[in-house]
Design a protein around this motif. Structure first.
Motif, PDB file in Angstrom:
ATOM      1  N   LEU A 227      51.068 -18.719  49.202  1.00 29.30           N
ATOM      2  CA  LEU A 227      52.376 -18.082  49.360  1.00 29.30           C
ATOM      3  C   LEU A 227      52.442 -16.769  48.594  1.00 29.30           C
ATOM      4  O   LEU A 227      52.992 -15.779  49.082  1.00 29.30           O
ATOM      5  N   LYS A 228      51.864 -16.746  47.405  1.00 30.33           N
ATOM      6  CA  LYS A 228      51.810 -15.496  46.640  1.00 30.33           C
ATOM      7  C   LYS A 228      50.991 -14.446  47.390  1.00 30.33           C
ATOM      8  O   LYS A 228      51.388 -13.274  47.478  1.00 30.33           O
ATOM      9  N   SER A 229      49.874 -14.858  47.944  1.00 34.33           N
ATOM     10  CA  SER A 229      48.997 -13.928  48.662  1.00 34.33           C
ATOM     11  C   SER A 229      49.677 -13.372  49.907  1.00 34.33           C
ATOM     12  O   SER A 229      49.371 -12.261  50.350  1.00 34.33           O
ATOM     13  N   ALA A 230      50.602 -14.161  50.485  1.00 32.56           N
ATOM     14  CA  ALA A 230      51.306 -13.715  51.682  1.00 32.56           C
ATOM     15  C   ALA A 230      52.436 -12.749  51.360  1.00 32.56           C
ATOM     16  O   ALA A 230      53.069 -12.204  52.263  1.00 32.56           O
ATOM     17  N   GLY A 231      52.706 -12.549  50.073  1.00 32.79           N
ATOM     18  CA  GLY A 231      53.724 -11.577  49.680  1.00 32.79           C
ATOM     19  C   GLY A 231      55.005 -12.167  49.144  1.00 32.79           C
ATOM     20  O   GLY A 231      55.946 -11.419  48.822  1.00 32.79           O
ATOM     21  N   HIS A 232      55.087 -13.489  49.032  1.00 39.35           N
ATOM     22  CA  HIS A 232      56.274 -14.104  48.458  1.00 39.35           C
ATOM     23  C   HIS A 232      56.303 -13.863  46.945  1.00 39.35           C
ATOM     24  O   HIS A 232      55.275 -13.990  46.269  1.00 39.35           O
ATOM     25  N   THR A 233      57.470 -13.522  46.423  1.00 43.23           N
ATOM     26  CA  THR A 233      57.643 -13.389  44.980  1.00 43.23           C
ATOM     27  C   THR A 233      57.963 -14.769  44.425  1.00 43.23           C
ATOM     28  O   THR A 233      59.106 -15.217  44.440  1.00 43.23           O
ATOM     29  N   VAL A 234      56.939 -15.447  43.959  1.00 43.08           N
ATOM     30  CA  VAL A 234      57.032 -16.869  43.625  1.00 43.08           C
ATOM     31  C   VAL A 234      57.375 -17.071  42.155  1.00 43.08           C
ATOM     32  O   VAL A 234      56.837 -16.396  41.267  1.00 43.08           O
ATOM     33  N   GLU A 235      58.259 -18.007  41.906  1.00 42.60           N
ATOM     34  CA  GLU A 235      58.587 -18.461  40.557  1.00 42.60           C
ATOM     35  C   GLU A 235      58.417 -19.977  40.537  1.00 42.60           C
ATOM     36  O   GLU A 235      59.115 -20.696  41.262  1.00 42.60           O
ATOM     37  N   VAL A 236      57.472 -20.463  39.759  1.00 44.32           N
ATOM     38  CA  VAL A 236      57.217 -21.900  39.671  1.00 44.32           C
ATOM     39  C   VAL A 236      58.137 -22.502  38.618  1.00 44.32           C
ATOM     40  O   VAL A 236      58.204 -22.033  37.483  1.00 44.32           O
ATOM     41  N   VAL A 237      58.864 -23.553  39.009  1.00 48.44           N
ATOM     42  CA  VAL A 237      59.825 -24.200  38.112  1.00 48.44           C
ATOM     43  C   VAL A 237      59.392 -25.640  37.861  1.00 48.44           C
ATOM     44  O   VAL A 237      58.292 -26.045  38.240  1.00 48.44           O
ATOM     45  N   GLY A 238      60.228 -26.413  37.224  1.00 54.13           N
ATOM     46  CA  GLY A 238      59.893 -27.776  36.858  1.00 54.13           C
ATOM     47  C   GLY A 238      59.707 -28.699  38.052  1.00 54.13           C
ATOM     48  O   GLY A 238      59.909 -28.306  39.210  1.00 54.13           O
ATOM     49  N   PRO A 239      59.359 -29.959  37.806  1.00 57.53           N
ATOM     50  CA  PRO A 239      59.018 -30.885  38.889  1.00 57.53           C
ATOM     51  C   PRO A 239      60.205 -31.366  39.708  1.00 57.53           C
ATOM     52  O   PRO A 239      60.088 -31.575  40.918  1.00 57.53           O
ATOM     53  N   TYR A 240      61.357 -31.578  39.067  1.00 51.70           N
ATOM     54  CA  TYR A 240      62.551 -32.074  39.756  1.00 51.70           C
ATOM     55  C   TYR A 240      63.747 -31.255  39.267  1.00 51.70           C
ATOM     56  O   TYR A 240      64.443 -31.641  38.341  1.00 51.70           O
ATOM     57  N   GLU A 241      63.970 -30.114  39.916  1.00 55.53           N
ATOM     58  CA  GLU A 241      64.958 -29.167  39.429  1.00 55.53           C
ATOM     59  C   GLU A 241      66.337 -29.382  40.052  1.00 55.53           C
ATOM     60  O   GLU A 241      66.473 -29.512  41.269  1.00 55.53           O
ATOM     61  N   ASP A 242      67.359 -29.376  39.195  1.00 54.46           N
ATOM     62  CA  ASP A 242      68.736 -29.503  39.633  1.00 54.46           C
ATOM     63  C   ASP A 242      69.102 -28.411  40.628  1.00 54.46           C
ATOM     64  O   ASP A 242      69.878 -28.633  41.566  1.00 54.46           O
ATOM     65  N   MET A 243      68.556 -27.212  40.456  1.00 53.52           N
ATOM     66  CA  MET A 243      68.874 -26.085  41.329  1.00 53.52           C
ATOM     67  C   MET A 243      68.469 -26.325  42.777  1.00 53.52           C
ATOM     68  O   MET A 243      68.953 -25.658  43.696  1.00 53.52           O
ATOM     69  N   MET A 244      67.565 -27.274  43.015  1.00 55.46           N
ATOM     70  CA  MET A 244      67.084 -27.545  44.364  1.00 55.46           C
ATOM     71  C   MET A 244      68.058 -28.389  45.182  1.00 55.46           C
ATOM     72  O   MET A 244      67.761 -28.751  46.321  1.00 55.46           O
ATOM     73  N   GLY A 245      69.203 -28.705  44.612  1.00 59.67           N
ATOM     74  CA  GLY A 245      70.191 -29.466  45.350  1.00 59.67           C
ATOM     75  C   GLY A 245      70.093 -30.957  45.093  1.00 59.67           C
ATOM     76  O   GLY A 245      69.114 -31.448  44.534  1.00 59.67           O
TER      77      GLY A 245
END
Length: 273
Positions: A227-245
């Motif tokens: 995904l990074k190589s495809a041009g996505h600006t990636v931010e890796v977060v924790g395993p089970y993040e509240d922000m993910m809904g």
């Protein structure tokens, strides 16, 4: 809601039925479909009486074919997208007669409007903050309805099953829905596994200011690098993040058996009464 349906319609047109579950084509395809859907949503969706187009036209074969053709399966579309924060819960229920309900509630922002009705203690919601003074379907005016991200989902499947599903999370709602639907319905993954599996979030969400593509760190490192190589600006977060809904779902199978799923990222539950 129309954005959620556009994402699935666009992804379906990418011809990725043989792609690996949660592989690059699956994840990148859904992310890029999300971008195309959000661009159309932000340009056109608002008070139905003020919209310049029929929202159903966004789901036409012509429109979906046109937008799907713009998706580059090797390179990410330049982003960011300005998100709207929220404060929401989703609930679903299915009764003994097979009546299925998908329900979502939100006061928008952590304390809604901050205005409480003295006689009742009811806190008013704050969706009016989505109005704008600019021309368009969300221009402030008397008797008009504001844009909002709420879209509880329910799918009647070709085999006779019914899936009620959804999540809170503002901009993340259509994205999480697309992950759960494709995993469970298109790839045959168990419903609970589909909810638990690592998720992504494109753009801002409540409590976060960055517009990156956020990925939970349980994704395969190889996928993250792709995904990074495809041009996505990636931010890796924790395993089970509240922000993910906080997602959930109930699948009423054609044989009458019900399957329920709840999100390990939240304090929800599945209950049979």
């Amino acid at each position: 809601g129309v954005a959620s349906l556009m994402i699935l319609g666009l992804f379906d047109r990418l011809g990725l039925s043989g792609a690996a579950l949660d592989g690059f084509d699956h994840v990148h395809g859904l992310i890029e479909a999300t971008k195309r859907a959000f661009l159309k949503r932000d340009a056109h969706v608002g008070d139905p009486d003020r919209m310049s187009i029929d929202p159903v036209s966004l789901l036409s074969d012509e429109m979906l074919d046109q937008e799907a053709a713009k998706i580059d399966m090797k390179t990410a579309l330049s982003w960011p997208h300005v998100a709207k924060p929220g404060d929401t819960i989703w609930m679903g229920a299915v009764d003994a007669n097979g009546v299925a309900v998908s329900y979502i509630q939100s006061i928008f922002w952590e304390f809604g409007s901050g205005v409480v009705v003295p006689e009742t203690g009811v806190l008013w919601q704050n969706r009016g903050s989505s109005f704008t003074l600019h021309d368009g379907p969300n221009q402030l005016g008397p008797g008009r309805l504001p844009f909002h991200t709420l879209n509880p989902a329910l799918a009647k499947l070709n085999d006779g099953s019914v899936l009620t599903y959804g999540t809170m999370g503002g901009e993340g709602q259509p994205q999480t829905q697309s992950a759960i639907f494709t995993r469970n319905v298109m790839y045959g993954q168990d419903l609970q596994e589909a909810v638990t599996a690592p998720r992504w979030l494109l753009g801002k969400t409540w409590g976060e200011d960055t517009t990156t593509l956020k990925l939970e760190n349980r994704f395969d490192p190889g996928l993250i690098e792709q995904l990074k190589s495809a041009g996505h600006t990636v931010e890796v977060v924790g395993p089970y993040e509240d922000m993910m809904g906080h997602a959930g779902g109930i699948l009423l199978r054609k044989d009458g058996v019900m399957e329920g799923a709840t999100d390990p990222r939240a304090d929800g539950a599945v209950a049979a009464l």
